[in-house]
Design a protein around this motif. Structure first.
Motif, PDB file in Angstrom:
ATOM      1  N   SER A  86     -18.300  32.432 -61.659  1.00  0.00           N
ATOM      2  CA  SER A  86     -19.539  31.833 -61.156  1.00  0.00           C
ATOM      3  C   SER A  86     -20.169  32.676 -60.061  1.00  0.00           C
ATOM      4  O   SER A  86     -21.387  32.848 -60.020  1.00  0.00           O
ATOM      5  N   GLU A  87     -19.328  33.221 -59.172  1.00  0.00           N
ATOM      6  CA  GLU A  87     -19.850  34.083 -58.104  1.00  0.00           C
ATOM      7  C   GLU A  87     -20.467  35.349 -58.694  1.00  0.00           C
ATOM      8  O   GLU A  87     -21.532  35.793 -58.257  1.00  0.00           O
ATOM      9  N   ALA A  88     -19.793  35.936 -59.678  1.00  0.00           N
ATOM     10  CA  ALA A  88     -20.306  37.151 -60.305  1.00  0.00           C
ATOM     11  C   ALA A  88     -21.643  36.874 -60.994  1.00  0.00           C
ATOM     12  O   ALA A  88     -22.592  37.652 -60.859  1.00  0.00           O
ATOM     13  N   ALA A  89     -21.728  35.770 -61.704  1.00  0.00           N
ATOM     14  CA  ALA A  89     -22.978  35.414 -62.380  1.00  0.00           C
ATOM     15  C   ALA A  89     -24.089  35.149 -61.367  1.00  0.00           C
ATOM     16  O   ALA A  89     -25.223  35.604 -61.542  1.00  0.00           O
ATOM     17  N   ALA A  90     -23.770  34.441 -60.302  1.00  0.00           N
ATOM     18  CA  ALA A  90     -24.773  34.153 -59.274  1.00  0.00           C
ATOM     19  C   ALA A  90     -25.258  35.434 -58.590  1.00  0.00           C
ATOM     20  O   ALA A  90     -26.412  35.518 -58.166  1.00  0.00           O
ATOM     21  N   ALA A  91     -24.375  36.429 -58.509  1.00  0.00           N
ATOM     22  CA  ALA A  91     -24.736  37.696 -57.879  1.00  0.00           C
ATOM     23  C   ALA A  91     -25.517  38.611 -58.823  1.00  0.00           C
ATOM     24  O   ALA A  91     -26.019  39.644 -58.414  1.00  0.00           O
ATOM     25  N   GLY A  92     -25.605  38.226 -60.110  1.00  0.00           N
ATOM     26  CA  GLY A  92     -26.435  38.987 -61.030  1.00  0.00           C
ATOM     27  C   GLY A  92     -25.765  39.551 -62.263  1.00  0.00           C
ATOM     28  O   GLY A  92     -26.413  40.218 -63.063  1.00  0.00           O
ATOM     29  N   LEU A  93     -24.463  39.308 -62.457  1.00  0.00           N
ATOM     30  CA  LEU A  93     -23.795  39.799 -63.664  1.00  0.00           C
ATOM     31  C   LEU A  93     -24.435  39.140 -64.881  1.00  0.00           C
ATOM     32  O   LEU A  93     -24.514  37.921 -64.973  1.00  0.00           O
ATOM     33  N   ARG A  94     -24.912  39.940 -65.822  1.00  0.00           N
ATOM     34  CA  ARG A  94     -25.664  39.416 -66.960  1.00  0.00           C
ATOM     35  C   ARG A  94     -24.799  39.020 -68.149  1.00  0.00           C
ATOM     36  O   ARG A  94     -25.224  38.241 -68.999  1.00  0.00           O
ATOM     37  N   SER A  95     -23.603  39.598 -68.251  1.00  0.00           N
ATOM     38  CA  SER A  95     -22.717  39.303 -69.376  1.00  0.00           C
ATOM     39  C   SER A  95     -21.286  39.526 -68.916  1.00  0.00           C
ATOM     40  O   SER A  95     -21.013  40.459 -68.170  1.00  0.00           O
ATOM     41  N   ILE A  96     -20.392  38.645 -69.336  1.00  0.00           N
ATOM     42  CA  ILE A  96     -18.987  38.739 -68.951  1.00  0.00           C
ATOM     43  C   ILE A  96     -18.177  39.181 -70.157  1.00  0.00           C
ATOM     44  O   ILE A  96     -18.115  38.473 -71.166  1.00  0.00           O
ATOM     45  N   GLU A  97     -17.551  40.355 -70.059  1.00  0.00           N
ATOM     46  CA  GLU A  97     -16.717  40.876 -71.136  1.00  0.00           C
ATOM     47  C   GLU A  97     -15.414  40.088 -71.228  1.00  0.00           C
ATOM     48  O   GLU A  97     -14.797  39.790 -70.206  1.00  0.00           O
TER      49      GLU A  97
END
Length: 79
Positions: free
Chosen positions: A51-62
């Motif tokens: 969630s933190e990574a997505a909120a910081a701007g990660l567009r896709s999670i491998e």
């Protein structure tokens, strides 16, 4: 930040991050990539939640790394 600028300079379409980056480095990559308009995809850092990574701007999670922990009521202890 220099790595992002370097990759932009050679025409990269996006940045791929890996889970071995420290929290500070990972967030700096996301911040700099947002500043220069490059999407960021990849792995979730061991030092952040998905969630933190997505909120910081990660567009896709491998490989959905980190997502399973957040779907569990005992995710923090599993991490």
């Amino acid at each position: 930040r220099r790595a992002v600028d370097s990759l932009r300079g050679v025409g990269a379409d996006f940045i791929k991050v890996y889970n071995g980056l420290s929290r500070a480095s990972y967030l700096a990559v996301l911040d700099e990539a947002r500043r220069v308009g490059l999407p960021v995809v990849g792995h979730v850092s061991d030092d952040l939640t998905a969630s933190e990574a997505a909120a910081a701007g990660l567009r896709s999670i491998e490989h959905l790394e980190g997502v399973f922990y957040e779907c569990s009521t005992v995710g923090d202890s599993l991490r």
